[in-house]
Design a protein around this motif. Structure first.
Motif, mmCIF file in Angstrom:
data_model
loop_
_atom_site.group_PDB
_atom_site.id
_atom_site.type_symbol
_atom_site.label_atom_id
_atom_site.label_comp_id
_atom_site.label_asym_id
_atom_site.label_seq_id
_atom_site.Cartn_x
_atom_site.Cartn_y
_atom_site.Cartn_z
ATOM 1 N N LYS A 155 0.829 -1.222 -0.006
ATOM 2 C CA LYS A 155 0.122 0.197 -0.087
ATOM 3 C C LYS A 155 0.837 1.206 0.026
ATOM 4 C CE LYS A 155 -3.900 2.531 0.537
ATOM 5 N NZ LYS A 155 -4.835 2.865 -0.665
ATOM 6 N N SER A 156 2.054 1.248 0.801
ATOM 7 C CA SER A 156 2.885 2.417 0.596
ATOM 8 C C SER A 156 3.519 2.647 -0.647
ATOM 9 C CB SER A 156 3.880 2.403 1.920
ATOM 10 O OG SER A 156 4.760 1.303 1.734
ATOM 11 N N ILE A 157 3.826 1.502 -1.297
ATOM 12 C CA ILE A 157 4.597 1.599 -2.588
ATOM 13 C C ILE A 157 3.357 2.055 -3.546
ATOM 14 C CG2 ILE A 157 5.588 0.391 -4.466
ATOM 15 C CD1 ILE A 157 7.055 -1.200 -2.191
ATOM 16 N N PHE A 158 2.510 1.383 -3.619
ATOM 17 C CA PHE A 158 1.103 1.462 -4.608
ATOM 18 C C PHE A 158 0.181 2.062 -4.136
ATOM 19 C CE2 PHE A 158 3.414 -2.593 -6.008
ATOM 20 C CZ PHE A 158 4.136 -1.894 -7.174
ATOM 21 N N PRO A 159 0.064 3.284 -3.642
ATOM 22 C CA PRO A 159 -1.046 3.902 -2.816
ATOM 23 C C PRO A 159 -2.411 3.822 -3.673
ATOM 24 C CG PRO A 159 0.741 5.437 -3.384
ATOM 25 C CD PRO A 159 1.212 4.103 -3.701
ATOM 26 N N SER A 160 -2.241 4.166 -4.749
ATOM 27 C CA SER A 160 -3.710 4.399 -5.551
ATOM 28 C C SER A 160 -3.979 3.115 -6.176
ATOM 29 C CB SER A 160 -3.284 5.489 -6.903
ATOM 30 O OG SER A 160 -2.435 4.849 -7.700
ATOM 31 N N GLU A 161 -3.203 1.963 -6.120
ATOM 32 C CA GLU A 161 -3.388 0.719 -6.783
ATOM 33 C C GLU A 161 -3.990 -0.438 -5.907
ATOM 34 O OE1 GLU A 161 -0.571 2.161 -7.436
ATOM 35 O OE2 GLU A 161 -0.073 2.101 -9.490
ATOM 36 N N ILE A 162 -3.758 -0.084 -4.710
ATOM 37 C CA ILE A 162 -4.185 -1.106 -3.630
ATOM 38 C C ILE A 162 -5.305 -0.459 -2.793
ATOM 39 C CG2 ILE A 162 -3.451 -1.914 -1.406
ATOM 40 C CD1 ILE A 162 -1.906 -3.397 -3.250
ATOM 41 N N LYS B 255 -0.261 -4.660 -12.932
ATOM 42 C CA LYS B 255 -1.287 -3.294 -13.418
ATOM 43 C C LYS B 255 -0.425 -2.039 -13.184
ATOM 44 C CE LYS B 255 -4.374 -2.149 -10.529
ATOM 45 N NZ LYS B 255 -5.808 -2.250 -9.820
ATOM 46 N N SER B 256 0.211 -1.920 -12.133
ATOM 47 C CA SER B 256 0.937 -0.644 -12.121
ATOM 48 C C SER B 256 2.180 -0.420 -13.190
ATOM 49 C CB SER B 256 1.635 -0.673 -10.602
ATOM 50 O OG SER B 256 2.279 0.769 -10.249
ATOM 51 N N TYR B 257 2.698 -1.650 -13.412
ATOM 52 C CA TYR B 257 3.735 -1.510 -14.580
ATOM 53 C C TYR B 257 3.100 -1.287 -15.831
ATOM 54 C CZ TYR B 257 7.399 -3.004 -17.647
ATOM 55 O OH TYR B 257 8.467 -2.832 -18.948
ATOM 56 N N ARG B 258 1.952 -2.051 -15.833
ATOM 57 C CA ARG B 258 1.239 -1.487 -17.401
ATOM 58 C C ARG B 258 0.889 -0.126 -17.577
ATOM 59 N NH1 ARG B 258 -2.411 -6.798 -19.132
ATOM 60 N NH2 ARG B 258 -0.963 -7.909 -19.990
ATOM 61 N N TRP B 259 0.468 0.338 -16.276
ATOM 62 C CA TRP B 259 0.234 1.883 -16.221
ATOM 63 C C TRP B 259 1.389 2.824 -16.385
ATOM 64 C CZ3 TRP B 259 -3.975 1.981 -11.853
ATOM 65 C CH2 TRP B 259 -5.193 1.457 -12.406
ATOM 66 N N GLY B 260 2.610 2.150 -16.616
ATOM 67 C CA GLY B 260 3.649 3.249 -16.948
ATOM 68 C C GLY B 260 4.583 3.170 -15.519
ATOM 69 N N SER C 153 7.382 2.301 -14.118
ATOM 70 C CA SER C 153 8.539 1.207 -14.279
ATOM 71 C C SER C 153 9.187 0.961 -12.934
ATOM 72 C CB SER C 153 9.755 2.145 -15.323
ATOM 73 O OG SER C 153 9.951 3.094 -14.360
ATOM 74 N N ASP C 154 8.972 1.649 -11.976
ATOM 75 C CA ASP C 154 9.426 0.934 -10.505
ATOM 76 C C ASP C 154 8.797 -0.135 -10.257
ATOM 77 O OD1 ASP C 154 11.330 3.001 -10.444
ATOM 78 O OD2 ASP C 154 9.944 4.387 -9.242
ATOM 79 N N ALA C 155 7.616 -0.517 -10.789
ATOM 80 C CA ALA C 155 6.712 -1.679 -10.389
ATOM 81 C C ALA C 155 7.486 -2.923 -10.450
ATOM 82 C CB ALA C 155 5.468 -1.868 -10.827
ATOM 83 N N LEU C 156 8.414 -3.004 -11.636
ATOM 84 C CA LEU C 156 9.404 -4.058 -11.762
ATOM 85 C C LEU C 156 10.441 -4.226 -10.444
ATOM 86 C CD1 LEU C 156 10.551 -3.765 -15.477
ATOM 87 C CD2 LEU C 156 8.771 -5.470 -14.425
ATOM 88 N N ARG C 157 10.417 -3.478 -9.910
ATOM 89 C CA ARG C 157 11.555 -3.601 -8.588
ATOM 90 C C ARG C 157 10.726 -4.201 -7.663
ATOM 91 N NH1 ARG C 157 14.046 1.197 -6.336
ATOM 92 N NH2 ARG C 157 12.013 2.375 -7.005
#
Length: 177
Positions: free
Chosen positions: A76-83, A134-139, A141-145
């Protein structure tokens, strides 16, 4: 190694107070490190030899119960809008029920809750991987980490669940994951 990782990330979180991801990642690592003391060789027996078996079993189950909410808060702290907050709340409630059962019930009862809770764990892993993809697909690039190591960590968790239930014959891999 897990303890060092935990302490490092907790210190980073204390120094840079605006980085909750480090805090939750560090607490998750600490949880897994503590779990290693009570499973397998039960290293905690060397430090606390007089502690009853029931205490070790409760510690083992509580570390399982705390892992999901800690790593959920990390995501949630990394993907606040996706979670989604609702998903986070649902995972926290299910984990809270599991932990409350471990604390309040005798071992013959709370050990029966592990398979339903393992389903929650697998659901959380799937949700976390889906969110990172989903986050990676939305652009992002940090989501790969998060995606690649998260997928590998999730695979080790699924391995451990299958191993603990006698479905496969491997070893516990979460500490390595």
């Amino acid at each position: 190694i897990l303890l060092v990782m935990a302490l490092y990330h907790i210190v980073i979180a204390a120094v840079f107070r605006r980085d909750p991801a480090s805090l939750f990642f560090g607490l998750g690592c600490l949880d897994i490190a503590l779990r290693q003391l009570v499973i397998g060789n039960k290293l905690a027996l060397l430090v606390f030899p007089a502690l009853p078996w029931e205490a070790y079993l409760r510690a083992e189950y509580l570390t399982i119960g705390l892992a999901v909410p800690l790593f959920a808060r990390y995501l949630k702290s990394i993907f606040p809008s996706e979670i989604h907050t609702g998903a986070l709340t649902a995972f926290n409630i299910l984990c809270g029920i599991f932990c409350a059962a471990v604390i309040a019930l005798p071992s013959r009862l709370y050990t029966e809750t592990i398979i339903p809770y393992e389903i929650v764990i697998v659901g959380f892993i799937a949700y976390g991987v889906f969110t990172a993809v989903k986050s990676y697909r939305w652009g992002n690039s940090d989501a790969l980490r998060v995606l690649l190591p998260g997928f590998l960590f999730g695979a080790t968790a699924v391995n451990d669940i299958l191993f603990a239930n006698g479905i496969i014959h491997t070893v516990y891999l979460v500490p390595a994951g």
